[in-house]
Structure formats: structure tokens, C-alpha cells
Design a protein around this motif. Structure first.
Motif, short mmCIF file in Angstrom:
data_model
loop_
_atom_site.label_atom_id
_atom_site.label_comp_id
_atom_site.label_asym_id
_atom_site.label_seq_id
_atom_site.Cartn_x
_atom_site.Cartn_y
_atom_site.Cartn_z
N SER A 103 22.01 31.18 10.43
CA SER A 103 23.12 32.10 9.68
C SER A 103 24.50 31.09 9.88
O SER A 103 24.69 30.15 10.31
CB SER A 103 23.48 33.42 10.39
OG SER A 103 23.75 33.09 11.79
N SER A 104 25.61 31.81 9.12
CA SER A 104 26.85 31.06 9.10
C SER A 104 28.04 31.98 9.10
O SER A 104 27.78 33.11 8.82
CB SER A 104 26.95 29.81 7.92
OG SER A 104 26.81 30.59 6.53
N ASN A 105 29.10 31.36 9.42
CA ASN A 105 30.37 32.18 9.16
C ASN A 105 31.48 31.21 9.23
O ASN A 105 31.33 29.99 9.05
CB ASN A 105 30.62 32.95 10.53
CG ASN A 105 31.64 34.24 10.13
OD1 ASN A 105 32.37 34.27 9.48
ND2 ASN A 105 31.44 35.23 11.15
N THR A 106 32.80 31.66 8.74
CA THR A 106 33.74 30.92 8.36
C THR A 106 35.12 31.32 9.32
O THR A 106 35.18 32.52 9.77
CB THR A 106 34.27 30.95 6.76
OG1 THR A 106 34.64 32.26 6.73
CG2 THR A 106 33.33 30.48 6.09
N ALA A 107 36.11 30.34 9.55
CA ALA A 107 37.25 30.67 10.12
C ALA A 107 38.27 30.01 9.66
O ALA A 107 38.06 28.75 9.14
CB ALA A 107 36.81 29.80 11.63
N THR A 108 39.37 30.58 9.52
CA THR A 108 40.59 30.04 8.75
C THR A 108 41.83 30.13 9.67
O THR A 108 42.15 30.93 10.35
CB THR A 108 40.89 30.98 7.59
OG1 THR A 108 39.56 31.00 6.74
CG2 THR A 108 41.85 30.29 6.82
N TYR A 109 42.50 28.97 9.73
CA TYR A 109 43.84 28.96 10.35
C TYR A 109 44.78 28.21 9.36
O TYR A 109 44.49 27.26 8.26
CB TYR A 109 43.44 28.58 11.58
CG TYR A 109 43.19 26.95 11.76
CD1 TYR A 109 44.19 25.79 11.79
CD2 TYR A 109 41.95 26.78 11.64
CE1 TYR A 109 43.56 24.53 11.88
CE2 TYR A 109 41.44 25.41 11.79
CZ TYR A 109 42.47 24.34 11.92
OH TYR A 109 41.83 23.04 11.79
N TYR A 110 46.03 28.07 9.69
CA TYR A 110 47.15 27.31 8.91
C TYR A 110 47.76 26.44 9.73
O TYR A 110 48.33 26.92 10.78
CB TYR A 110 48.07 28.55 8.31
CG TYR A 110 47.21 29.42 7.49
CD1 TYR A 110 47.09 29.19 5.93
CD2 TYR A 110 46.74 30.66 7.69
CE1 TYR A 110 46.39 29.83 5.07
CE2 TYR A 110 45.86 31.37 6.89
CZ TYR A 110 45.92 31.28 5.47
OH TYR A 110 45.20 32.23 4.81
N ILE A 111 48.28 25.50 9.15
CA ILE A 111 49.00 24.35 9.93
C ILE A 111 50.49 24.59 9.24
O ILE A 111 50.67 24.53 8.07
CB ILE A 111 48.32 22.86 9.58
CG1 ILE A 111 46.99 23.01 10.07
CG2 ILE A 111 49.18 21.93 10.60
CD1 ILE A 111 46.46 21.82 9.64
N PHE A 112 51.47 24.55 10.09
CA PHE A 112 52.81 24.67 9.64
C PHE A 112 53.70 23.42 10.11
O PHE A 112 53.62 23.19 11.55
CB PHE A 112 53.61 25.77 9.88
CG PHE A 112 54.89 25.89 9.56
CD1 PHE A 112 55.36 26.47 8.23
CD2 PHE A 112 56.08 25.34 10.38
CE1 PHE A 112 56.62 26.47 7.80
CE2 PHE A 112 57.34 25.61 9.91
CZ PHE A 112 57.48 25.95 8.89
N SER A 113 54.23 22.38 9.57
CA SER A 113 54.91 21.33 9.94
C SER A 113 56.16 20.91 9.56
O SER A 113 56.74 21.53 8.31
CB SER A 113 54.05 19.93 9.56
OG SER A 113 54.59 18.81 9.97
#
Length: 1316
Positions: free
Chosen positions: A831-841
Motif C-alpha cells: 500500500s501507499s499514501n502521500t504527505a504534503t507540506y509547504y516551504i516558505f523562504s
């Protein structure tokens, strides 16, 4: 043995001191007498006491009788040089001063009787000391201290009568009060006694000189005697220089006597006495080199003077005594501060003394053998005392010269006495003293040689145990130096001591080491050693060539019954017997592979060896206490290294290993060990600790151990067929690689592309001030159920102030983090899954995020660390023997983290956590380049602003984004202390897309309301509202921050954010990560933006907006931090009007921010081309210095002017000061054909404080195009205000030029005007 040759007399060795005798003290029955004796004798003496010897004389003490004086020495021939009792007599028998103590008080009622008794006692002492020059004095013991002289008449009278009755002078009478000041009185008396003794010895020296002057040239012996006596008396007087001179003269006079066998002993004895005195005085007088030279000359002079050949041992005893005594003098001088060297120290002389004792023993044995052969041993039936052989003179025997029978009998008696002397004990004592000295002066190699000599003496004396101890201590040193000749000799003697002392362990170890070919012995000797060794293994005493005695057999029987088997032998120290080397077949293994080792063994000697078993001990590099032992069960045999390397000449299958297998010399044996890798922990480095070989039987065995560190030979062979490491790859370390059950794919940017495992695939490039998405695809390709799958992302410490992370992209997002945790949950197999995050510079830089992927896994209890699999045994210590030598596990240069990024943590017995660290690299590019400049209304650069003055702000923006962007809007939010004109609120229209290099410009009209000193803050406005009795509105005024004790641990997130977080399946942020750095509340959190700081040089720099005005420091190492970010620029300002308010705080990336006030924030709202997410770039604009003006001038003119249409030209003059201004306003037209003007051409104006005056002119344009306006000039009325001068008028002209326009553009007439 002769007492004159073995040692110097004790009276010669002590330092001569004056002898003073005390009479009349009853120390046994009277405490006062005991205290007085203790004060003088030394138990209560001080360190600085005089060098005096006191003697308590009994009542009936017999003094030596004086000899009658000789009238002439002409016919006197002495029997010897120096009498034995002369030094003893003057040191301990005959005092120089006799002190009589009497208990007598001046006011005693029985004074007369005591005086008569005292006079009788004094007279008896005088009679006993008749013909002697001994001084006599009287000391009266009294209870009270005496009065000063002349005051006590009774004492003076009775003292005179007492001295008269006793026949002594007043200088010989002393008073000793026994009060609390007894020590002081004794010191004064001691000084008086010493003076008397000095006079006695001075008179004695004078009498000896008178005798010496009567001698003739024939009286050589008497000259030597008198010179010795003079030197001795000079030592008594502490006159060391004179004493040395007399001793030198006596030593020189010895050369005048011819030495023969009869007087050789006497001459050498006196020469030894004089040399000792001379050397001692030289050391005392700080001339050590002279002392050493004197001793060397002395030994060289008398070394060949042996005397009787049968008594040569007596001569060697004398030489040994001379060296040992000089060594003691040398040591005493060193203690007193004399420095010594490696080439000259006492150990050299102790060693020479020991050597002469050895020669003395050999000479004594030869003399006794000679007597036995001559048959004279029967003469020594009677064994008289040694003292009966000597006369009263030093060095002279009581044998009549010329009586051959008596002389032979005396020689036999001396030989018998010499046989009773323990030579070995004397040699060992001298060698031990020499070893101590050689150790002090770092002569270690010679110290080893002395230790071997001492061991030989122990062996010769029959103390085999001590000899074995010394030999065993020296074996490692000579083994390390690889001096084969010396080492062979030491090893064989050690083996002999082990045999005679029945030391089983030492005998086995030495026998095995003696099998090496490096030792100089023949093959038959090694075969005999091997046979004896196997007899010991079979619990049978060894049988050397000479049969063992009954005592030795008894010792061996007892030792073999109590020996602890196996006996450990460290082969790292034993050289060239058996070569063993272990290696892993593979450097890295998986958890389901088979671990295989190869043990290569070669016999280096020329006799075959029988081995019971081979074992290889492994250790975990992370925990060295966990040891695993593998046994070798199969083997190959190769005749040379070439076949071992090519694996030729061997059968297909390995042979089975049998117990007591015989290893032939010269062949290479390859033993195989194998086990399952599952019994070891994952992510572990296994290293070979040691190799063990068991040799012997079930009863007694030897455990041969060597470490796994293969040592290359310092000298290599020229062919590859000779060195082992040139033919076999030696791998001492094997890594058990862990299995990581997750495969990840990281996609960067808004458009995702396909990438390989662990390698990010970028579709778009990141920009500053943009929420850049990162999507991680997590896949479980194994049939394993994984729990608590999570991803932890953190920003490097160097970027903690400029790069942030978040999983919240809702409309009200206001939280950024330096590290986040995303909980994915459970993943079943395949099985699989996803994870999302954001970078702010906030900065243009390369960002390397640290990404850790972890999960929890159930493990089987019988998995890691199980024992008994494939022949491997797990143990915490070597199981073969408690005394197995420990081989240190050296630190491994290659750490586990460098081999694999996977870490394993055992939570309990059934669960473990695996984690892997990766790096995600993102390059952040700049979005815009911003610059701001200030100008006056007539377009001149502005360096200083006056309060209340209108000025221009020109904001220039250049697009730097690598991708096309759409600019939606741009606006300026000014500070509460500034006011924008209505013209500035007009929104500028932008095109759809902008590319890199495109430029934009905005012009804004501003006016200040206060100077820098009067700058209003939100706190000032809040306090002002409180003073007026009005509550401050929370919409415009920020509440004062709470104290740290009242601050909440974390701000409550907005409801919208909480709803979003609860619904999101990808970004599950735990409560511990919601607010990082809980010490800061919302009021202290920073709002972040990318900004340009306006400086005095009109350049822009990056900065941040924050709620607090003070710049924040860098975060603590490892601390979790949160930044509150305002998505819209209006939220970053506490509004007090339209596009106007208080900036909540400034946080800049600069170390030293500009001190100029902040005029506002310029905001650009943009998004990527064809994207929906909007971003804002915010730039802080730092202002200029604001000064207080003398006058404010405002001009009002119509926006459009048409030819031949009247227009109003209004100038407002405002007085901002507290006093009245008197001005003269003059309007002049430069060209008469431009305008027709109506109004006051010159006007005197007076403006009250804080009032204003309007000047209105009507202008009628006459021409079209750019036309110059009439020029208005202002100057002070010097008549009304005489203080004003030209400088003030020049400032007014500058203000007029800055505020009033010079030209206007006149439009053509309107259509309706032309039709009319």
C-alpha cells in the motif's frame, strides 16, 4: 672472613662530634633531672642544635687511664699504624667536658654540708681525670631564676666560697633554673660547653703536633697515625678543610711504605679508611668531581695489590666494600642537592660492588678447592672466633711472621669463614640498589640487564620462584626488542625456573614459545620440548635430560593436580609459532544471508602441532560486551599461498575438522565458520575480536589467542607468493545491513514529475515569499504491516530565521514552523499514501531540508539476538576461561551512520522503530527587486523631510522571478504618523503577465505629522485614550503584552485552521507540534515578510516584519520555534485609518538595522502565471530624518489649465512655531507674455502662532505649452523682527523652491470656448 675487608668500622662511618659527659643526674628517680637530660640529649632538641654528643655518666664511671709519656721516639717501633680502640675511645668513652650537676639553692639551710659534699665529688672527678686535659665544670640546679648580677649579695658570697672549696674558677660555675624557660637556659649552657670542648680538642691537636715534630724519617707509620689523628680531631672541631688536608697527607704517606704480602691487608685497610674520609669531606665541601677522581685513583692504585693468592677473595671483598661505601656517600650527597647524570650516578658503583662480590665468591670457591686438593682442610677442625685472628691494630693478624704453619692454619680458618658467608644475598642486595638508581636516571636497558643478573643469582641460590618472577617480567621487553640471542637465553632460563619451581602455566607458555625457529636451537631440542609439553598436557611431570629430584617431582605432582585448565596464552606476544588470521567473506550482508568466515592458519615452526579446536570470537561494534563465538567445523589444506589464492589443488568439498588434528609445518589451512545473519541485530557492525585455538587434552590444555588485527610485516618479500595479505583479502568487519520497508518519491513544485526513489523531481522553481508545495509518496512494497508511519521535516540551524515549514494553506494561515511532524498512520503490505507540506523562504538561498521517515514494526521474540543458531554462541565474556586475555576492540573509523542512514530503536521486546534520514534540496530564487527614493514636489532628491511638508515616494520594482508571474495589485500602507494624498489611493492597472527583467514604478505623495522625537506609537495612543477616559479600541490599538507568568503556553489556533487540520488526511500535525517554542505568546510572535529597508544611501535590503520592534536573536540550538505569519499586509498593520496605521513590529535579517523611522510597507500581491494561489511580497520602507520647519508652505493649483481661461493659484503659509512671523511676500513674473496676474504683488504678512495665511492669485494664461509660473518670494520683515538675517531668508527661499511648482502645462482652449 676478615672483618677489616668486609665492611668499614661503624666509628669511621659516623660524623665525629665532641663528647660531653653529665654526672650527678638521676634520671630514673627524679623528674627534674629527666627533663634536663631530655633537653640536652636530643628528644627535645631543636633542628638548629649544635653537633654535640652527650653521655650520661654513672656514679662510678671509670675513665681510661692515660699512658705514660715518652721522652723520645727514637727507638720506638709500633706494631701497627692505627689502634682499633682509638676512635671508639674519643667518640664514646673519654669526654672532652665533664659536667657535674648538683641540687643547691643559695638560701639552703644545709648549704655548708652540701658544699662539702660537692667539693668531695669534684675532687674525686679530678683524681679520675688525672693526666687528662678534660674540662670540668659545675652546674647548680635551682628552682628560681637568678637575680641580675650585683643585686643578690648572698648568691655572690656563697658562689665565691663554693668555687674556692671545689678548686675551680668562677667561669666553671653555672646556674640552671628548672623553670618554664628551661630550653633557653640549656641553649646557653650548650654554647658554653661547646666552647670548652673546642678548647680541649685544640689542646689535643697541639699535643699531637708536638709528638709529630719529634718523629724522624724512619717513623713513617707514626706519621700516618698522627696525621689521621689530627684529621679526626679537626672533624671533631668542625674544621673540615683542615681535616681534609691532614687525611690527604696521611694518604700520601702511605705511598712511602713498601707493600708486601704481610702488610698488604693493613695498608689497604688504612687506605680505605683515609679514602672514605677524603671522599666524604669532598662531597661535604661541594667538590663532587674531586671525590670521584680521588676514588678512581684510589681503586686503580690498590686494585692490583691482591696479597696472598690463597686469600684473593679477601681482596675482592675489600674492593666491593670500597665501591658500596662510595655509592652510599654518593647517594647521601644527592639527597643534599648534588645533581647526578646518566653517566655518573650511584648505581654504577653499586653494580661494580656486586660484580666484585661475584668475583669474591669465585675466588673463595677456588681457594677451598685448592685446600681440599692440598689436604689442608683437616687443619680447620677448630673454628675459633674471627676476632682471635687479629690484633689491636687495624689490618694486622695475630700470626707470627715467618711461622708458615700458623699462617697456613689462619688461611684455612679464613676460607672456612668465607664459606659461611651468603654471597648471593649480598649480590642481590647490591643489584637491587643498583636497579633503583638506574631506574631513577632512566637507564632502562641496563636496568633490565641487572634484573637478569638478579634472577640468575636467585636461580643459583635455589630461590626458583623469585627467579621465575624476574625472568617473566623481563621476557616481554626482550621479546619486543627482537634480540634473538639474548631472548633465547632468557627464555631457556625462564623455562628452567618454571621446571624447577613446578609452575605449570609458565612451563607450557615457555615451551610453546621455545618451538619458534627464531630461537637458536636444533630441531631435536624442539622435538624434546614438544614431548615434554605433551607429557604435561597428560598430567605427567616432564622428563628432561637430567632426572628430576624427589622434591621437584612432589612439586610437579601437587601443581598438576591443582592447575586450572585451559591456560591462556596470548599469541600476540608469542612470535613465530603459529600464524592465525580471520576474515569475513563479504563486507556487507543482508538479514537473511549466511555469515561466513575464513580462518587461515599456518605453523611456522619445523615440528607438527596438534590442535583440538579453533574458534573465532565476534563482537558487536555498538555494544562490545555482546560476544559471539563460532567454531571451525571444516577446512581446506593448501601447500602454498599460490594455491590458496587460486583455490586450486583442493578437493571439491572441504574436510571435516577432527579433534587433535595435526597441523604440518609450512602448509596453509583454511578453516570455515558459518552461521545465520538473522541472530545478529540489524544495522550492526560485526568485527572479529580474537581467534582461539585449543591445544592439549581434556585434563590440561592451553588456549592460544590472538587478536584480529593483522599486522603487516615491516619487510616485504619481493614476490607475491610470500606475504599473506598480498594473496588474501582480509576483512575484519562485516556490516549487517538493515531492511527499510518504505520507498519514497518526493515531488517538488506545482507541476509534479516522475522521479526515482529518494531523488526529488522538480517541475517548478521556488520563489521567495511563496508557499512552495512538496509532495511525498510513501509506498510499502513488502508484505509487512507498518504502524505509526510518520515524516519529520526540519530546517537546518543556519536557516532557522529565514526558512519555515507549514502544512496549513487555508485562508487564515498564520503559523510557520522550523520543524513539522506529519503522521501518515498505518500502512499495510503493498500500500501507499502521500504527505504534503509547504516551504516558505524569506531569502534567496539553497535549502537543504532534513527529512526523517520512521515507522514502528512488530518483531519476533526469537529473532535478533537468539543463540544457538548454526553453531554460534552468544556470550558477554569469553567462555573458554575466566583469565582469557582481553583484546581491546579498537574504534571503528567508519561509523554506522556513514554506512547506512537507517537507525533502529528497540522500544520493547516486541516492537522496534526504524528511521531513515534523507535530504531534500530546493533552490529558492528571488521574486522582486525593490527600491524606494524620496523627492520634493519639484522632483529634486530629498535627504531631509520637514514636518508637515508634502514629498514624493517613488517605488521601483523589478521582476526577478525565473517563471512568469501575474501582479494583481500593489499598494502602500504608511505609518500612523504619515498621511497619503488621495491621489495615492488610485489603484494602478497591471497587465496579465510579467517576465524577468520587467520594471514597474509607483509615485506616492506623503506628508509627515510629527518629527522623530514626537513619533507616536500604539502605546502612546492607548495611554492618550486612557487619559481622556475613553476605552481604546482593540481594532486600532494593540493591548500591552502580558508578563511571562501570565502568558499562555501556546496560542489557541483559529477555528478555521483547527477545522482544516482535523479534516486533512495528509497533514496530521500532533498537538506537540502545533505551537513550537511555547515560551512566546501570540503578542510576542513574529510576523514574517520579505521587505526592503530604505537606507540613507537609497538602496533596498531584505528584512522581516514582526510585532515586536526589537530584533529577535537566533533560536537556540535544537529548540522548536514558531513564526506567526500574516498572509495579508493589512493584517500586519494596526489600522488607524485607510491604508494607515501602526506597524506591529520589525524583524530584519540585518545584524545592525537602520535607526531611521519606518515610513510604511509597500505590498505587491502576485501569483504564478495560470495559478490560483496568491502571494504577497512586502517591503519595509525606512524613512528619512524629520526636522522641525520654520514655515510650512502649501500650494493649490488646478489639475488642468487651459489657455485664456482664468485659474486660481492659492498659496497657504502656515506658522508651526510658537511666536509671530513677520514676512514680506513678493510675486514677480519672469516673462510678461506668459500670464496676466491679479493680486497683491507685494504684501506684508504677520502670522500668529500655529495660524496660517492664504495668498490667492488669479492667473490668466496667454500661451499654450510649458509655461513658467510667476515666482513667489518670501523674506522676513527685518523692521518688525530685527533678529532675522540673510541666513534665515535663504532657508525661506529653499522652502519656497521645494513647495511651489516652477512650470505648468497649458492646454489648448476647449471646443465650446473656440466656438464661442
Amino acid at each position: 672472613m676478615t672483618i677489616d675487608a668486609t665492611a668499614l668500622p661503624s666509628e669511621l662511618l659516623v660524623t665525629p662530634q665532641p663528647l660531653i659527659g653529665f654526672c650527678g643526674l638521676d634520671t630514673a628517680r627524679q623528674g627534674v633531672h629527666k627533663a634536663i637530660w631530655d633537653a640536652f640529649s636530643g628528644s627535645l632538641q631543636r633542628k638548629a642544635a649544635a653537633a654535640v654528643q652527650y653521655k650520661l655518666l654513672p656514679p662510678n664511671y671509670e675513665f681510661p687511664v692515660a699512658k705514660p709519656k715518652r721522652a723520645s721516639y727514637e727507638w720506638y717501633h709500633p706494631k701497627g699504624i692505627l689502634k682499633r680502640n682509638w676512635m671508639l675511645k674519643h667518640l664514646h668513652v673519654l669526654p672532652s667536658v665533664v659536667v657535674l650537676f648538683q641540687d643547691m639553692e643559695w638560701n639552703d639551710l644545709q648549704w655548708t654540708e652540701k658544699q662539702v659534699q660537692c667539693a668531695a665529688t669534684v675532687q674525686a672527678l679530678k683524681n679520675a681525670l688525672q693526666e687528662r686535659n678534660t674540662r670540668l665544670c659545675l652546674v647548680l640546679l635551682q628552682k628560681a631564676a637568678p637575680l641580675p648580677p650585683g643585686e643578690d649579695l648572698l648568691a655572690a658570697e656563697r658562689a665565691a666560697s663554693l668555687t674556692s672549696a671545689c678548686g675551680i674558677t668562677s667561669k666553671m660555675l653555672f646556674i640552671l633554673p628548672h623553670t618554664e624557660h628551661l630550653m633557653g637556659y640549656t641553649l646557653r649552657l650548650e654554647s658554653a660547653f661547646l666552647d670548652m670542648a673546642q678548647s680541649y680538642y685544640a689542646l689535643m691537636s697541639k699535643r699531637i703536633r708536638n709528638h709529630r715534630d719529634q718523629l724522624s724519617a724512619a717513623h713513617t707509620t707514626l706519621k700516618i697515625r698522627h696525621q689521621f689523628k689530627l684529621g679526626f680531631v679537626a672533624e671533631m672541631r668542625q674544621d673540615f678543610s683542615t681535616a681534609q688536608k691532614h687525611y690527604f697527607q696521611a694518604y700520601a704517606n702511605l705511598d712511602e711504605i713498601r707493600i708486601n704480602d704481610s702488610n698488604c691487608v693493613e695498608i689497604k685497610t688504612l687506605a680505605g679508611f683515609l679514602n672514605y674520609k677524603i671522599c666524604r669531606l669532598m662531597f661535604k665541601l661541594k667538590t663532587p668531581r674531586d671525590a670521584i677522581s680521588q676514588f678512581i685513583i684510589h681503586v686503580d692504585k690498590y686494585k692490583p695489590r691482591v696479597g696472598f693468592k690463597d686469600l684473593a677473595f679477601e681482596h675482592y671483598a675489600w674492593l666491593s666494600t670500597q665501591h658500596s661505601v662510595f655509592a652510599e656517600l654518593f647517594c647521601e650527597a644527592i639527597k643534599n642537592g648534588l645533581p647526578a647524570l646518566q653517566t655518573q650516578h650511584p648505581g654504577i658503583y653499586y653494580h661494580k660492588a656486586a660484580e666484585y662480590v661475584m668475583k669474591r665468591r669465585d675466588a673463595a670457591q677456588q681457594a677451598f678447592v685448592a685446600l681440599l686438593e692440598a689436604g689442608d682442610a683437616a687443619l680447620a677442625t677448630n673454628n675459633p672466633s674471627p676476632l682471635s685472628l687479629y690484633t689491636e691494630f687495624f689490618g694486622i693478624r695475630s700470626v707470627k711472621t715467618g711461622d708458615l704453619v700458623a699462617e697456613q692454619q689462619a688461611n684455612v680458618q679464613l676460607c672456612e669463614q668465607e664459606r659461611g658467608y651468603n654471597h648471593s644475598a649480598g649480590i642481590i642486595a647490591l643489584l637491587s640498589q643498583a636497579m633503583a638508581q638506574f631506574k631513577i636516571y632512566k637507564c632502562l636497558r641496563f636496568r633490565k640487564k641487572l634484573a637478569i643478573d638478579m634472577a640468575e643469582e636467585y636461580l643459583q641460590s635455589g630461590d626458583h620462584a623469585k627467579a621465575l618472577t624476574l625472568y617473566s617480567l623481563m621476557l616481554p621487553d626482550y621479546r619486543q626488542e627482537k634480540w634473538s640471542t639474548i631472548f633465547t637465553d632468557v627464555l631457556l632460563k625462564t623455562l628452567r625456573c618454571a621446571l624447577l619451581s613446578a609452575s605449570v602455566a609458565d612451563y607450557i607458555a615457555c615451551s610453546i614459545e621455545a618451538l619458534s625457529l627464531r630461537h637458536q636451537s636444533e630441531q631435536k631440542d624442539r622435538i624434546l620440548l614438544l614431548d615434554n609439553l605433551w607429557q604435561v598436557f597428560q598430567a605427567v611431570p616432564p622428563m628432561p635430560r637430567t632426572q628430576l629430584t624427589e622434591d621437584a617431582l612432589a612439586l610437579w605432582t601437587s601443581a598438576l593436580g591443582s592447575v586450572k585448565s585451559p591456560i591462556p596464552i596470548d599469541f600476540d606476544k608469542v612470535c613465530d609459532v603459529v600464524e592465525m588470521c580471520a576474515t569475513f567473506e563479504r563486507v556487507q550482508l543482508n538479514n537473511d544471508d549466511v555469515l561466513q568466515l575464513q580462518l587461515i592458519v599456518r605453523v611456522l615452526t619445523d615440528v607438527p602441532l596438534r590442535i583440538r579446536s579453533f574458534h573465532v570470537v565476534l563482537a558487536d561494534a555498538g555494544n562490545s560486551q555482546n560476544n559471539y563465538k563460532l567454531e571451525a567445523l571444516k577446512y581446506f589444506c593448501f601447500p602454498n599461498l599460490l594455491q590458496l589464492r587460486t583455490q586450486r589443488g583442493s578437493v571439491d568439498q572441504p574436510k571435516a575438522f577432527e579433534k587433535n588434528m595435526i597441523l604440518e609445518p609450512g602448509s596453509y589451512y583454511q578453516f570455515l565458520c558459518s552461521t545465520e545473519a538473522q541472530q545478529f541485530h540489524e544495522n550492526t557492525q560485526l568485527r572479529i575480536v580474537r581467534v582461539e585455538a585449543l591445544m592439549g587434552t581434556d585434563q590440561i590444555g592451553a588456549l592460544l589467542t590472538c587478536s584480529s588485527n593483522y599486522t603487516r610485516q615491516p619487510f616485504r618479500h619481493h614476490t607475491r607468493s610470500r606475504d599473506l595479505d598480498d594473496n588474501v583479502t582480509i576483512n575484519p568487519i562485516c556490516y549487517i545491513a538493515p531492511t527499510f520497508h518504505l520507498v519514497t518519491q518526493t515531488n517538488l513544485g506545482h507541476g509534479h514529475a516522475t522521479g526515482t526513489d529518494g531523488e526529488p523531481a522538480a517541475a517548478t522553481r521556488m520563489l521567495v515569499n511563496e508557499y512552495y508545495p512538496v509532495v511525498i509518496n510513501i509506498c510499502n512494497p513488502y508484505n509487512v504491516y507498518l504502524m505509526n508511519v510518520g515524516v519529520h521535516i526540519s530546517v537546518p540551524g543556519a536557516l532557522r530565521n529565514s526558512v519555515f515549514l507549514t502544512t496549513d494553506i487555508s485562508a487564515g494561515r498564520q503559523k510557520l514552523h522550523t520543524q513539522i511532524q506529519i503522521d501518515v498512520g498505518e500502512l499495510s503490505g503493498q500500500s501507499s499514501n502521500t504527505a504534503t507540506y509547504y516551504i516558505f523562504s524569506l531569502a534567496e538561498t539553497e535549502i537543504k531540508l532534513q527529512q526523517r521517515l520512521s515507522y514502528t514494526l512488530d518483531v519476533d521474540n526469537g529473532g535478533a539476538g537468539s543463540s544457538g543458531v548454526a553453531g554460534a554462541r552468544a556470550s558477554t565474556a569469553p567462555s573458554s576461561s575466566e583469565s582469557t586475555p582481553d583484546h581491546d576492540v579498537k574504534s571503528i573509523a567508519l561509523s554506522l551512520a556513514a554506512i547506512s542512514p537507517v537507525q533502529i530503536e528497540y522500544l520493547d521486546e516486541t516492537r522496534l522503530r526504524k528511521s531513515r534520514d534523507d535530504t531534500v534540496t530546493v533552490r529558492c530564487y528571488s521574486d522582486f527587486k525593490f527600491s524606494a527614493r524620496f523627492y520634493t514636489l519639484n522632483r529634486k532628491p530629498l535627504n531631509q523631510v520637514y514636518r508637515g511638508e508634502n514629498f514624493l515616494l517613488r517605488a521601483n520594482t523589478e521582476v526577478l522571478a525565473v517563471d512568469d508571474v501575474e501582479i494583481l495589485d500593489s499598494f502602500f500602507i504608511c505609518d500612523h504618523n504619515l498621511v497619503q494624498s488621495n491621489y495615492s489611493f488610485k489603484r494602478k492597472k497591471y497587465t496579465n503577465k510579467y517576465s524577468a527583467g520587467d520594471q514597474l514604478e509607483s509615485v506616492i505623495v506623503l506628508r509627515t505629522n510629527a518629527t522623530v522625537q514626537d513619533w507616536t506609537t500604539a502605546r502612546d495612543l492607548d495611554q492618550r485614550g486612557k487619559l481622556e477616559g475613553k476605552p481604546a479600541s482593540s481594532k486600532f490599538i494593540r493591548r500591552p503584552p502580558k508578563s511571562p507568568s501570565e502568558e499562555p503556553s501556546a496560542p489557541t489556533p483559529p477555528a478555521g485552521m483547527s477545522a482544516y487540520m482535523s479534516k486533512s488526511l495528509v497533514a496530521k500535525i500532533p498537538t506537540t507540534m502545533t505551537i513550537i517554542n511555547s515560551n512566546s505568546a501570540v503578542s510576542n510572535a513574529l510576523q514574517v515578510a520579505n521587505a526592503g529597508v530604505m537606507s540613507s544611501s537609497l538602496s533596498s535590503e531584505d528584512a522581516k516584519l514582526g510585532e515586536d520592534g526589537a530584533p529577535a536573536g537566533p533560536p537556540l540550538e535544537g529548540a522548536k520555534t514558531t513564526r506567526v505569519v500574516y498572509n495579508k499586509a493589512l493584517e500586519a498593520v494596526q489600522g488607524t485609518g485607510h491604508c494607515r496605521g501602526f506597524i506591529k513590529g520589525i524583524y530584519t535579517l540585518k545584524e545592525n538595522p537602520s535607526p531611521a523611522p519606518v515610513f510604511g510597507v509597500f505590498c505587491i500581491r502576485w501569483r504564478r502565471a495560470n495559478a490560483k494561489e496568491e502571494n504577497e511580497s512586502k517591503f519595509i520602507i525606512s524613512g528619512l530624518d524629520i526636522a522641525e520647519p520654520p514655515l510650512n508652505i502649501y500650494c493649490t493649483i488646478e489639475e488642468k489649465m487651459f489657455v485664456k481661461m482664468p485659474m486660481a493659484f492659492k498659496v497657504v503659509i502656515k506658522n508651526p512655531t510658537t511666536h509671530v512671523l513677520h514676512l514680506i511676500a513678493t510675486l514677480s513674473i519672469s516673462k510678461a507674455d506668459n500670464f496676466i496676474c491679479s493680486g497683491h504683488k507685494q504684501l506684508d504678512i504677520s502670522i500668529m502662532a500655529y495660524n496660517e495665511k492664504e495668498l490667492v492669485y488669479n492667473l490668466y494664461p496667454l500661451q499654450v505649452g510649458w509655461q513658467e509660473l510667476p515666482v513667489l518670494s518670501l523674506e522676513y520683515n527685518s523692521k518688525a523682527d530685527p533678529q532675522k538675517n540673510d541666513i534665515h531668508n535663504a532657508l525661506l527661499d529653499e522652502l519656497v523652491l521645494r513647495a511651489l511648482p516652477k512650470r505648468v502645462f497649458v492646454l489648448p482652449p476647449l471646443k465650446q470656448q473656440t466656438t464661442k
